[in-house]
Design an enzyme around this catalytic site. Sequence first.
Site, PDB file in Angstrom:
ATOM      1  N   HIS A  71      44.575 171.173  93.630  1.00  0.00           N
ATOM      2  CA  HIS A  71      43.203 170.708  93.419  1.00  0.00           C
ATOM      3  C   HIS A  71      42.767 171.018  91.989  1.00  0.00           C
ATOM      4  O   HIS A  71      42.365 172.146  91.678  1.00  0.00           O
ATOM      5  CB  HIS A  71      42.290 171.375  94.456  1.00  0.00           C
ATOM      6  CG  HIS A  71      40.863 170.935  94.375  1.00  0.00           C
ATOM      7  ND1 HIS A  71      39.803 171.735  94.728  1.00  0.00           N
ATOM      8  CD2 HIS A  71      40.319 169.767  93.975  1.00  0.00           C
ATOM      9  CE1 HIS A  71      38.668 171.083  94.556  1.00  0.00           C
ATOM     10  NE2 HIS A  71      38.961 169.884  94.096  1.00  0.00           N
ATOM     11  N   ASN A 122      34.719 173.780  96.811  1.00  0.00           N
ATOM     12  CA  ASN A 122      33.705 172.871  97.353  1.00  0.00           C
ATOM     13  C   ASN A 122      32.963 173.439  98.552  1.00  0.00           C
ATOM     14  O   ASN A 122      31.876 172.987  98.881  1.00  0.00           O
ATOM     15  CB  ASN A 122      34.322 171.513  97.665  1.00  0.00           C
ATOM     16  CG  ASN A 122      34.557 170.755  96.379  1.00  0.00           C
ATOM     17  OD1 ASN A 122      33.643 170.590  95.585  1.00  0.00           O
ATOM     18  ND2 ASN A 122      35.791 170.344  96.138  1.00  0.00           N
ATOM     19  N   SER A 152      39.692 167.125  97.560  1.00  0.00           N
ATOM     20  CA  SER A 152      38.660 168.138  97.347  1.00  0.00           C
ATOM     21  C   SER A 152      38.364 168.910  98.622  1.00  0.00           C
ATOM     22  O   SER A 152      37.711 169.946  98.573  1.00  0.00           O
ATOM     23  CB  SER A 152      37.357 167.461  96.913  1.00  0.00           C
ATOM     24  OG  SER A 152      37.551 166.727  95.744  1.00  0.00           O
ATOM     25  N   GLU A 196      43.165 174.923  92.184  1.00  0.00           N
ATOM     26  CA  GLU A 196      43.265 175.572  93.499  1.00  0.00           C
ATOM     27  C   GLU A 196      44.576 175.110  94.124  1.00  0.00           C
ATOM     28  O   GLU A 196      44.801 173.899  94.232  1.00  0.00           O
ATOM     29  CB  GLU A 196      42.116 175.109  94.417  1.00  0.00           C
ATOM     30  CG  GLU A 196      40.895 175.989  94.439  1.00  0.00           C
ATOM     31  CD  GLU A 196      39.866 175.544  95.501  1.00  0.00           C
ATOM     32  OE1 GLU A 196      39.334 176.413  96.188  1.00  0.00           O
ATOM     33  OE2 GLU A 196      39.587 174.344  95.615  1.00  0.00           O
TER      34      GLU A 196
HETATM   35  P1  NAD Z   1      37.910 157.671  91.618  1.00  0.00           P
HETATM   36  O1  NAD Z   1      37.037 156.845  92.478  1.00  0.00           O
HETATM   37  O2  NAD Z   1      37.564 157.823  90.174  1.00  0.00           O
HETATM   38  O3  NAD Z   1      39.427 157.134  91.672  1.00  0.00           O
HETATM   39  C1  NAD Z   1      40.121 156.861  92.856  1.00  0.00           C
HETATM   40  C2  NAD Z   1      41.263 155.908  92.527  1.00  0.00           C
HETATM   41  O4  NAD Z   1      42.126 155.791  93.668  1.00  0.00           O
HETATM   42  C3  NAD Z   1      40.787 154.470  92.181  1.00  0.00           C
HETATM   43  O5  NAD Z   1      41.296 154.085  90.912  1.00  0.00           O
HETATM   44  C4  NAD Z   1      41.393 153.624  93.303  1.00  0.00           C
HETATM   45  O6  NAD Z   1      41.787 152.336  92.877  1.00  0.00           O
HETATM   46  C5  NAD Z   1      42.621 154.470  93.680  1.00  0.00           C
HETATM   47  N1  NAD Z   1      43.187 154.148  94.992  1.00  0.00           N
HETATM   48  C6  NAD Z   1      42.549 153.854  96.147  1.00  0.00           C
HETATM   49  N2  NAD Z   1      43.455 153.605  97.125  1.00  0.00           N
HETATM   50  C7  NAD Z   1      44.685 153.782  96.580  1.00  0.00           C
HETATM   51  C8  NAD Z   1      46.017 153.681  97.078  1.00  0.00           C
HETATM   52  N3  NAD Z   1      46.266 153.339  98.347  1.00  0.00           N
HETATM   53  N4  NAD Z   1      47.040 153.908  96.239  1.00  0.00           N
HETATM   54  C9  NAD Z   1      46.808 154.224  94.943  1.00  0.00           C
HETATM   55  N5  NAD Z   1      45.567 154.342  94.415  1.00  0.00           N
HETATM   56  C10 NAD Z   1      44.523 154.127  95.219  1.00  0.00           C
HETATM   57  O7  NAD Z   1      37.987 159.095  92.338  1.00  0.00           O
HETATM   58  P2  NAD Z   1      38.309 160.548  91.683  1.00  0.00           P
HETATM   59  O8  NAD Z   1      37.027 161.196  91.304  1.00  0.00           O
HETATM   60  O9  NAD Z   1      39.398 160.390  90.668  1.00  0.00           O
HETATM   61  O10 NAD Z   1      38.849 161.332  92.958  1.00  0.00           O
HETATM   62  C11 NAD Z   1      40.200 161.228  93.390  1.00  0.00           C
HETATM   63  C12 NAD Z   1      40.556 162.411  94.261  1.00  0.00           C
HETATM   64  O11 NAD Z   1      40.366 163.624  93.521  1.00  0.00           O
HETATM   65  C13 NAD Z   1      39.705 162.543  95.529  1.00  0.00           C
HETATM   66  O12 NAD Z   1      40.489 163.049  96.567  1.00  0.00           O
HETATM   67  C14 NAD Z   1      38.651 163.562  95.105  1.00  0.00           C
HETATM   68  O13 NAD Z   1      38.104 164.252  96.186  1.00  0.00           O
HETATM   69  C15 NAD Z   1      39.501 164.483  94.229  1.00  0.00           C
HETATM   70  N6  NAD Z   1      38.741 165.282  93.262  1.00  0.00           N
HETATM   71  C16 NAD Z   1      37.673 164.745  92.610  1.00  0.00           C
HETATM   72  C17 NAD Z   1      36.990 165.538  91.678  1.00  0.00           C
HETATM   73  C18 NAD Z   1      35.816 164.958  90.923  1.00  0.00           C
HETATM   74  O14 NAD Z   1      35.088 165.732  90.273  1.00  0.00           O
HETATM   75  N7  NAD Z   1      35.584 163.666  90.935  1.00  0.00           N
HETATM   76  C19 NAD Z   1      37.393 166.844  91.410  1.00  0.00           C
HETATM   77  C20 NAD Z   1      38.508 167.345  92.076  1.00  0.00           C
HETATM   78  C21 NAD Z   1      39.176 166.555  93.004  1.00  0.00           C
END
Ligand code: NAD
Length: 282
Positions: A138, A188, A117, A150
């Site tokens: 993104h 963001n 993000s 993005e």
């Molecule tokens: P989340 O907490 O729901 O999921 C993260 C996952 O990553 C977990 O299942 C965890 O077990 C896994 N993980 C951690 N270390 C790991 C590794 N070494 N190898 C493989 N898997 C691993 O988080 P999310 O909301 O899905 O966010 C994930 C990414 O997407 C982040 O970079 C976040 O900034 C980005 N993002 C989030 C949103 C949102 O609205 N939540 C929107 C766009 C982008």
Amino acid sequence: MERIAVIGAGQMGNGIVHVAATSGFAVQMIDVSDAALQKGRATIEKNLERQVKKGTLDAAARDAALGRISVATALDAVADATVAIEAATENVELKHRIFADLDRLAPAGAILASNTSSISITEIAGRTKRPEAVIGMHFMNPVPLMQLVEVIRGLATSDEVTARTVAIATAMGKTPIEVNDFPGFVANRILMPMINEAFYCVMEGVGTPESIDTVMKLGMNHPMGPLTLADFIGLDTCLAILEVLHAGLGDPKYRPCPLLRKYVAQGWLGKKSGRGVYSYSA
Ligand code: NAD
């Protein structure tokens, strides 16, 4: 056809896998946590079922999509992928480590994309010996419903990799928009200061969470208020993004609200943990 590996099976990872599979791509879902993989797959099944009930997907397409998904706990499952999309926890050191590993494990010619993000794509690319192959992809939450991707070029990202990434996003039914590599990119950079300000309004007693969200919904015509949206995104993710904006741009206006820090410290992470600004236990 491209073969996709998605690293991280959380809210974003399973959404990306869902859309990739319904768009006809073979897709590997990889997570260090077996529980996260199970939960991710169950979420995809539930969301596909909802599409079938709504009549936007037929049962045969649902079964075909599920048949295209395989799961793994080890990152070496990327060995067969032409595109790796990293969607693991928003943490700089973690992403740097994953990209160093992806560089070792993904085949030559593969695109190494991050769904981060806010974290610098150029810095992530610097952890690999193939910065031309590294790009930001993104997606927005929830991935099956949201139109935007993005696309963020790092300093060394090649034109060919950018064009392939745009083509993949388009094949997934999304609208890719190219932006440059600055902390928080565009989405963001603009969204998080609003969410942060909403937390300051709660902390200073300017309004209750409900009244703040209602002001923004009815007054600004936003589909949901900033605090509800923060709960959907994940308060840990919001805090992590604000830290990147604050450190990367150096302006005190990005200082994360102490109340947001408190919620995260308490484990009130939003919808995904059952409690954030609001309670989701019911
Ligand atoms: P989340 O907490 O729901 O999921 C993260 C996952 O990553 C977990 O299942 C965890 O077990 C896994 N993980 C951690 N270390 C790991 C590794 N070494 N190898 C493989 N898997 C691993 O988080 P999310 O909301 O899905 O966010 C994930 C990414 O997407 C982040 O970079 C976040 O900034 C980005 N993002 C989030 C949103 C949102 O609205 N939540 C929107 C766009 C982008």
